[in-house]
Design an enzyme around this catalytic site. Sequence first.
Site, PDB file in Angstrom:
ATOM      1  N   GLY A   1     -10.152  -5.211  -1.040  1.00 29.57           N
ATOM      2  CA  GLY A   1     -10.796  -3.909  -1.068  1.00 29.57           C
ATOM      3  C   GLY A   1     -10.584  -3.254  -2.431  1.00 29.57           C
TER       4      GLY A   1
ATOM      5  N   GLU B   1       7.621   5.530  -2.832  1.00 26.54           N
ATOM      6  CA  GLU B   1       8.206   5.261  -4.154  1.00 26.54           C
ATOM      7  C   GLU B   1       8.930   3.926  -4.136  1.00 26.54           C
ATOM      8  OE1 GLU B   1       7.983   7.094  -6.879  1.00 26.54           O
ATOM      9  OE2 GLU B   1       6.768   8.645  -5.906  1.00 26.54           O
TER      10      GLU B   1
ATOM     11  N   HIS C   1       0.819  -1.224   0.000  1.00 28.26           N
ATOM     12  CA  HIS C   1       0.000   0.000   0.000  1.00 28.26           C
ATOM     13  C   HIS C   1       0.845   1.264   0.000  1.00 28.26           C
ATOM     14  CE1 HIS C   1      -2.530   3.237   1.525  1.00 28.26           C
ATOM     15  NE2 HIS C   1      -3.555   2.558   1.056  1.00 28.26           N
TER      16      HIS C   1
ATOM     17  N   HIS D   1      -8.459  -1.171  -3.420  1.00 22.54           N
ATOM     18  CA  HIS D   1      -7.061  -1.122  -3.861  1.00 22.54           C
ATOM     19  C   HIS D   1      -6.711  -2.360  -4.692  1.00 22.54           C
ATOM     20  CE1 HIS D   1      -6.347   2.449  -1.721  1.00 22.54           C
ATOM     21  NE2 HIS D   1      -6.220   1.939  -0.517  1.00 22.54           N
TER      22      HIS D   1
END
Lengths: 124, 124
Positions: B76, B48, B9, B78
């Site tokens: 979910g 990053e 995430h 994402h």
Amino acid sequence: MKALLIIAHGSRREASNDEVRRLVIDLKARAGDDGFESVSCAFLELAEPSIPDAVDACVSDGATEITVLPYFLSAGRHVVEDIPAELDIGRRRHPDVTLRVLPYVGAESGMRDLILEMVGQGRA
Amino acid sequence: MKALLIIAHGSRREASNDEVRRLVIDLKARAGDDGFESVSCAFLELAEPSIPDAVDACVSDGATEITVLPYFLSAGRHVVEDIPAELDIGRRRHPDVTLRVLPYVGAESGMRDLILEMVGQGRA
């Protein structure tokens, strides 16, 4: 009475929250071996019950000791700040109840093996 | 050349992102057995490299087949929407590279055992 409380992030996608609820059902069938009479879940945000409400429910069901497992993969702000703050609300409401917090799931050394198993299965 | 790409995430807490980078280092030492010459990570947000940038880097390193593991616990938005959309950017940039997506980590059946192990260890 010992209760196990799984804390997940929560999602706007209800199917994702239902996954956590299914996990609880699966764990219920097996956590009795570890002395837990109840297993339930709570969500940090976007789904119900909240963490303080879930702690209330455990205590209403007779819990005197609640073991909390943060169902998170890494120690972001949710694990380090938000969950402890929510649990503190529960502690203040129920000072006589013991609330123990396990490491978050991603901290478990077995996670590496689990990933390698998935990668190996997907090797095709 | 086969590459393994772990997608997490991402967190505002850099120590959390570093956990994922450490996971990659650990996996590097072992994923060679599954034929992966490189292991790297990408973050959906807040850290990053981004997913398209990480795909670029894999291809620059010579990858012809990239196996993607979403390091997420439940499906979910994402997992269901955001990661596939980011991977599509990589596919459009590199149409000759095969991009295979494994199930997200929480979908692995071994997750139940991992949790019960943690709960058992924490039984005290």
